[in-house]
Design a protein around this motif. Sequence first.
Motif, PDB file in Angstrom:
ATOM      1  N   TYR A   1      48.769   5.638 -80.222  1.00  0.00           N
ATOM      2  CA  TYR A   1      47.802   5.779 -79.141  1.00  0.00           C
ATOM      3  C   TYR A   1      46.536   4.962 -79.379  1.00  0.00           C
ATOM      4  CZ  TYR A   1      50.899   9.718 -78.355  1.00  0.00           C
ATOM      5  OH  TYR A   1      52.019  10.496 -78.161  1.00  0.00           O
ATOM      6  N   ASP A   2      46.477   4.264 -80.519  1.00  0.00           N
ATOM      7  CA  ASP A   2      45.314   3.415 -80.750  1.00  0.00           C
ATOM      8  C   ASP A   2      45.780   2.041 -81.196  1.00  0.00           C
ATOM      9  OD1 ASP A   2      46.150   3.938 -83.321  1.00  0.00           O
ATOM     10  OD2 ASP A   2      44.445   5.198 -83.837  1.00  0.00           O
ATOM     11  N   ALA A   3      44.883   1.113 -81.116  1.00  0.00           N
ATOM     12  CA  ALA A   3      45.224  -0.286 -81.317  1.00  0.00           C
ATOM     13  C   ALA A   3      45.406  -0.615 -82.794  1.00  0.00           C
ATOM     14  CB  ALA A   3      44.135  -1.157 -80.708  1.00  0.00           C
ATOM     15  N   LEU A   4      45.879  -1.813 -83.034  1.00  0.00           N
ATOM     16  CA  LEU A   4      45.967  -2.369 -84.377  1.00  0.00           C
ATOM     17  C   LEU A   4      44.552  -2.616 -84.909  1.00  0.00           C
ATOM     18  CD1 LEU A   4      48.710  -4.969 -83.450  1.00  0.00           C
ATOM     19  CD2 LEU A   4      49.076  -2.886 -84.773  1.00  0.00           C
ATOM     20  N   PRO A   5      44.410  -2.998 -86.182  1.00  0.00           N
ATOM     21  CA  PRO A   5      43.067  -3.268 -86.721  1.00  0.00           C
ATOM     22  C   PRO A   5      42.471  -4.552 -86.135  1.00  0.00           C
ATOM     23  CG  PRO A   5      44.732  -3.810 -88.355  1.00  0.00           C
ATOM     24  CD  PRO A   5      45.441  -3.121 -87.226  1.00  0.00           C
TER      25      PRO A   5
ATOM     26  N   SER B   1      62.524  -9.184 -85.626  1.00  0.00           N
ATOM     27  CA  SER B   1      63.473  -8.894 -86.698  1.00  0.00           C
ATOM     28  C   SER B   1      63.014  -9.535 -88.003  1.00  0.00           C
ATOM     29  CB  SER B   1      64.866  -9.402 -86.322  1.00  0.00           C
ATOM     30  OG  SER B   1      65.340  -8.751 -85.166  1.00  0.00           O
ATOM     31  N   ASP B   2      62.554 -10.765 -87.915  1.00  0.00           N
ATOM     32  CA  ASP B   2      62.032 -11.443 -89.093  1.00  0.00           C
ATOM     33  C   ASP B   2      60.800 -10.725 -89.629  1.00  0.00           C
ATOM     34  OD1 ASP B   2      62.030 -13.867 -90.895  1.00  0.00           O
ATOM     35  OD2 ASP B   2      60.067 -14.125 -89.974  1.00  0.00           O
ATOM     36  N   ALA B   3      59.936 -10.263 -88.721  1.00  0.00           N
ATOM     37  CA  ALA B   3      58.749  -9.518 -89.141  1.00  0.00           C
ATOM     38  C   ALA B   3      59.137  -8.211 -89.832  1.00  0.00           C
ATOM     39  CB  ALA B   3      57.859  -9.234 -87.931  1.00  0.00           C
ATOM     40  N   SER B   4      60.191  -7.561 -89.343  1.00  0.00           N
ATOM     41  CA  SER B   4      60.654  -6.320 -89.966  1.00  0.00           C
ATOM     42  C   SER B   4      61.131  -6.572 -91.390  1.00  0.00           C
ATOM     43  CB  SER B   4      61.795  -5.713 -89.141  1.00  0.00           C
ATOM     44  OG  SER B   4      61.359  -5.372 -87.846  1.00  0.00           O
ATOM     45  N   ASP B   5      61.817  -7.680 -91.595  1.00  0.00           N
ATOM     46  CA  ASP B   5      62.295  -8.018 -92.937  1.00  0.00           C
ATOM     47  C   ASP B   5      61.145  -8.212 -93.913  1.00  0.00           C
ATOM     48  OD1 ASP B   5      64.958  -7.969 -92.153  1.00  0.00           O
ATOM     49  OD2 ASP B   5      65.047 -10.118 -91.742  1.00  0.00           O
ATOM     50  N   LYS B   6      60.044  -8.746 -93.411  1.00  0.00           N
ATOM     51  CA  LYS B   6      58.958  -9.152 -94.301  1.00  0.00           C
ATOM     52  C   LYS B   6      57.814  -8.149 -94.398  1.00  0.00           C
ATOM     53  CE  LYS B   6      59.939 -14.045 -93.556  1.00  0.00           C
ATOM     54  NZ  LYS B   6      59.497 -15.325 -92.942  1.00  0.00           N
ATOM     55  N   ALA B   7      57.678  -7.253 -93.397  1.00  0.00           N
ATOM     56  CA  ALA B   7      56.461  -6.437 -93.323  1.00  0.00           C
ATOM     57  C   ALA B   7      56.655  -4.978 -93.691  1.00  0.00           C
ATOM     58  CB  ALA B   7      55.870  -6.533 -91.912  1.00  0.00           C
TER      59      ALA B   7
ATOM     60  N   GLU C   1      54.774   5.536 -87.532  1.00  0.00           N
ATOM     61  CA  GLU C   1      53.639   4.780 -86.987  1.00  0.00           C
ATOM     62  C   GLU C   1      53.233   3.607 -87.878  1.00  0.00           C
ATOM     63  OE1 GLU C   1      48.996   5.357 -85.524  1.00  0.00           O
ATOM     64  OE2 GLU C   1      50.124   7.077 -86.283  1.00  0.00           O
ATOM     65  N   LYS C   2      53.056   3.854 -89.178  1.00  0.00           N
ATOM     66  CA  LYS C   2      52.593   2.780 -90.052  1.00  0.00           C
ATOM     67  C   LYS C   2      53.607   1.635 -90.101  1.00  0.00           C
ATOM     68  CE  LYS C   2      50.869   1.628 -94.654  1.00  0.00           C
ATOM     69  NZ  LYS C   2      51.643   0.375 -94.706  1.00  0.00           N
ATOM     70  N   SER C   3      54.893   1.960 -90.224  1.00  0.00           N
ATOM     71  CA  SER C   3      55.904   0.904 -90.301  1.00  0.00           C
ATOM     72  C   SER C   3      55.921   0.064 -89.031  1.00  0.00           C
ATOM     73  CB  SER C   3      57.288   1.518 -90.531  1.00  0.00           C
ATOM     74  OG  SER C   3      57.346   2.185 -91.765  1.00  0.00           O
ATOM     75  N   ILE C   4      55.832   0.732 -87.875  1.00  0.00           N
ATOM     76  CA  ILE C   4      55.837   0.004 -86.606  1.00  0.00           C
ATOM     77  C   ILE C   4      54.617  -0.911 -86.506  1.00  0.00           C
ATOM     78  CG2 ILE C   4      55.593   0.255 -84.107  1.00  0.00           C
ATOM     79  CD1 ILE C   4      57.365   2.753 -84.313  1.00  0.00           C
ATOM     80  N   LYS C   5      53.455  -0.368 -86.836  1.00  0.00           N
ATOM     81  CA  LYS C   5      52.242  -1.180 -86.752  1.00  0.00           C
ATOM     82  C   LYS C   5      52.272  -2.344 -87.732  1.00  0.00           C
ATOM     83  CE  LYS C   5      48.835   1.974 -84.769  1.00  0.00           C
ATOM     84  NZ  LYS C   5      47.524   2.650 -84.977  1.00  0.00           N
ATOM     85  N   ASP C   6      52.836  -2.119 -88.923  1.00  0.00           N
ATOM     86  CA  ASP C   6      52.938  -3.211 -89.892  1.00  0.00           C
ATOM     87  C   ASP C   6      53.809  -4.339 -89.342  1.00  0.00           C
ATOM     88  OD1 ASP C   6      51.361  -1.875 -91.702  1.00  0.00           O
ATOM     89  OD2 ASP C   6      53.020  -1.189 -92.972  1.00  0.00           O
ATOM     90  N   VAL C   7      54.919  -3.967 -88.711  1.00  0.00           N
ATOM     91  CA  VAL C   7      55.822  -4.977 -88.146  1.00  0.00           C
ATOM     92  C   VAL C   7      55.143  -5.731 -87.007  1.00  0.00           C
ATOM     93  CG1 VAL C   7      57.971  -5.310 -86.857  1.00  0.00           C
ATOM     94  CG2 VAL C   7      57.937  -3.791 -88.844  1.00  0.00           C
TER      95      VAL C   7
END
Length: 282
Positions: free
Chosen positions: A11-15, A138-144, A229-235
């Motif tokens: 419900y809130d934005a990225l940093p 998908s690439d971001a998921s692999d790396k983040a 939440e954290k995993s999604i935002k990291d990706v």
Amino acid sequence: MIGFIGGSGIYDALPLENTREERVTTPFGDPSAPVTIGKLAGKEVAFMPRHGPNHRHTPTEAPYRANVHALKQLGVKRILASNAVGSLREELPPQTLVIPDQIFDRTKHRTPTFFGDGMVVHMPFADPYCPHMVSHLSDASDKATDANHQSGGTYVCIEGPQYSTRAESEFYCAQGFEIIGMTAIPEAKLAREAEMCYATVAGVTDYDVWKSDSEVTLQEVLENAAKNEKSIKDVVEHAIRTMPDERDCDCGHALEGTINTPTEAISDETRERVELLVGEYL
């Protein structure tokens, strides 16, 4: 500008840096909330919570057309989204991330288009998510993230707000589909009509009801959504940081050749409502 539509649990934005809020009025009403705009790694990002402040919109009632159009008005060309979903596969347990590449639409009560009212548009939709964005996420998921994640799969979108019956859940599982949720449609269809690239990170919160005799509970969904939440935002953050400046896909001219109503037959009222979307084609 890159858009990010946050689903349940986000419900809130990225940093973001140097943030501001934009209140946008659209020809399709007000969006779910004011849009938060800021900078991330030098890129301008616009954040929209799909369900609004305090999760006030049901999956059916969310103002999808206003949300997508508001981002279009602000200059967004690519949308990253997130969804909370149930799993239809044993190998996709709760707290797994899935980057789907297909949708199976089971909604009943939603307006899936910006058009109509005297203007017919037949939009190809064989690949509902932008393939380039799916690959990039998908690439971001692999790396983040270290979270379990899968690229590809079918998202079954049901009407809700009720969860599936056992018969429905077992049927979708038997079809070989991967995940089930309530918000992929009409968002993906509208993004395509708006000529915007669109892809999503879906966070698994439960096994639906095909796997055991137990019901899906809101508490279970909310607890796992919070853990995702954290995993999604990291990706999403990594995807934004590494997003190419230019698009290399067909999304930017998706409307070309799709309008099936002669220009002279389109009323001034309809033309005014969809001018931002189809102006170059009329």
